[in-house]
Write a protein that holds these residues in place. Sequence first.
Motif, PDB file in Angstrom:
ATOM      1  N   ASP A  12      45.194  38.001  27.395  1.00  0.00           N
ATOM      2  CA  ASP A  12      45.606  37.311  28.618  1.00  0.00           C
ATOM      3  C   ASP A  12      45.336  38.169  29.843  1.00  0.00           C
ATOM      4  O   ASP A  12      44.869  37.680  30.876  1.00  0.00           O
ATOM      5  CB  ASP A  12      47.089  36.947  28.563  1.00  0.00           C
ATOM      6  CG  ASP A  12      47.390  35.836  27.574  1.00  0.00           C
ATOM      7  OD1 ASP A  12      46.440  35.145  27.149  1.00  0.00           O
ATOM      8  OD2 ASP A  12      48.568  35.669  27.225  1.00  0.00           O
ATOM      9  N   TYR A  13      45.628  39.467  29.738  1.00  0.00           N
ATOM     10  CA  TYR A  13      45.384  40.387  30.847  1.00  0.00           C
ATOM     11  C   TYR A  13      43.898  40.465  31.160  1.00  0.00           C
ATOM     12  O   TYR A  13      43.489  40.399  32.318  1.00  0.00           O
ATOM     13  CB  TYR A  13      45.942  41.778  30.508  1.00  0.00           C
ATOM     14  CG  TYR A  13      45.587  42.823  31.525  1.00  0.00           C
ATOM     15  CD1 TYR A  13      46.213  42.846  32.772  1.00  0.00           C
ATOM     16  CD2 TYR A  13      44.608  43.777  31.263  1.00  0.00           C
ATOM     17  CE1 TYR A  13      45.882  43.788  33.721  1.00  0.00           C
ATOM     18  CE2 TYR A  13      44.270  44.724  32.207  1.00  0.00           C
ATOM     19  CZ  TYR A  13      44.910  44.734  33.433  1.00  0.00           C
ATOM     20  OH  TYR A  13      44.569  45.665  34.373  1.00  0.00           O
ATOM     21  N   MET A  14      43.063  40.598  30.123  1.00  0.00           N
ATOM     22  CA  MET A  14      41.623  40.703  30.335  1.00  0.00           C
ATOM     23  C   MET A  14      41.058  39.405  30.914  1.00  0.00           C
ATOM     24  O   MET A  14      40.188  39.436  31.784  1.00  0.00           O
ATOM     25  CB  MET A  14      40.909  41.060  29.024  1.00  0.00           C
ATOM     26  CG  MET A  14      41.187  42.473  28.552  1.00  0.00           C
ATOM     27  SD  MET A  14      40.791  43.742  29.777  1.00  0.00           S
ATOM     28  CE  MET A  14      39.027  43.556  29.892  1.00  0.00           C
ATOM     29  N   THR A  15      41.555  38.279  30.440  1.00  0.00           N
ATOM     30  CA  THR A  15      41.105  36.993  30.982  1.00  0.00           C
ATOM     31  C   THR A  15      41.479  36.890  32.456  1.00  0.00           C
ATOM     32  O   THR A  15      40.666  36.492  33.289  1.00  0.00           O
ATOM     33  CB  THR A  15      41.732  35.836  30.187  1.00  0.00           C
ATOM     34  OG1 THR A  15      41.316  35.935  28.828  1.00  0.00           O
ATOM     35  CG2 THR A  15      41.310  34.494  30.741  1.00  0.00           C
ATOM     36  N   SER A  16      42.697  37.262  32.783  1.00  0.00           N
ATOM     37  CA  SER A  16      43.151  37.224  34.170  1.00  0.00           C
ATOM     38  C   SER A  16      42.335  38.177  35.037  1.00  0.00           C
ATOM     39  O   SER A  16      41.942  37.841  36.155  1.00  0.00           O
ATOM     40  CB  SER A  16      44.638  37.584  34.232  1.00  0.00           C
ATOM     41  OG  SER A  16      45.080  37.643  35.555  1.00  0.00           O
ATOM     42  N   LEU A  17      42.083  39.375  34.524  1.00  0.00           N
ATOM     43  CA  LEU A  17      41.308  40.366  35.259  1.00  0.00           C
ATOM     44  C   LEU A  17      39.884  39.871  35.496  1.00  0.00           C
ATOM     45  O   LEU A  17      39.339  40.007  36.603  1.00  0.00           O
ATOM     46  CB  LEU A  17      41.291  41.681  34.488  1.00  0.00           C
ATOM     47  CG  LEU A  17      40.735  42.903  35.186  1.00  0.00           C
ATOM     48  CD1 LEU A  17      41.571  43.248  36.405  1.00  0.00           C
ATOM     49  CD2 LEU A  17      40.706  44.074  34.222  1.00  0.00           C
ATOM     50  N   THR A  18      39.281  39.273  34.485  1.00  0.00           N
ATOM     51  CA  THR A  18      37.916  38.754  34.604  1.00  0.00           C
ATOM     52  C   THR A  18      37.856  37.618  35.618  1.00  0.00           C
ATOM     53  O   THR A  18      36.955  37.567  36.461  1.00  0.00           O
ATOM     54  CB  THR A  18      37.404  38.276  33.231  1.00  0.00           C
ATOM     55  OG1 THR A  18      37.453  39.376  32.324  1.00  0.00           O
ATOM     56  CG2 THR A  18      35.990  37.747  33.323  1.00  0.00           C
ATOM     57  N   ARG A  19      38.826  36.736  35.563  1.00  0.00           N
ATOM     58  CA  ARG A  19      38.853  35.629  36.531  1.00  0.00           C
ATOM     59  C   ARG A  19      39.056  36.150  37.948  1.00  0.00           C
ATOM     60  O   ARG A  19      38.448  35.653  38.898  1.00  0.00           O
ATOM     61  CB  ARG A  19      39.960  34.644  36.163  1.00  0.00           C
ATOM     62  CG  ARG A  19      39.628  33.823  34.944  1.00  0.00           C
ATOM     63  CD  ARG A  19      40.744  32.888  34.591  1.00  0.00           C
ATOM     64  NE  ARG A  19      40.403  32.109  33.410  1.00  0.00           N
ATOM     65  CZ  ARG A  19      41.264  31.418  32.709  1.00  0.00           C
ATOM     66  NH1 ARG A  19      42.544  31.406  33.053  1.00  0.00           N
ATOM     67  NH2 ARG A  19      40.877  30.741  31.662  1.00  0.00           N
ATOM     68  N   GLY A  20      39.918  37.145  38.096  1.00  0.00           N
ATOM     69  CA  GLY A  20      40.138  37.743  39.413  1.00  0.00           C
ATOM     70  C   GLY A  20      38.879  38.402  39.946  1.00  0.00           C
ATOM     71  O   GLY A  20      38.551  38.291  41.131  1.00  0.00           O
TER      72      GLY A  20
END
Length: 75
Positions: A12-20
């Motif tokens: 979830d963190y990596m997905t959020s970071l990638t989207r950001g």
Amino acid sequence: NGGTIQLSLREDYMTSLTRGALALLLVIEGLLPFANPAGMKRALARITQLGDRELRVAGFMTMLTGLVLLFLIRS
């Protein structure tokens, strides 16, 4: 299982970071045409006149600069 929850949180963190990061890329990409549309048109006209080699070198240097900046930020 605790490991599954931890893995899920990391994903979830990596997905959020990638989207950001993608969102920030779009903001930065939009700055020049918004602030100076005529300058953007001139820049694009110049780019079309570059040879493949020059364009590849410019792309490589941009990627290299980004990687170095990323390394410096992350360390």
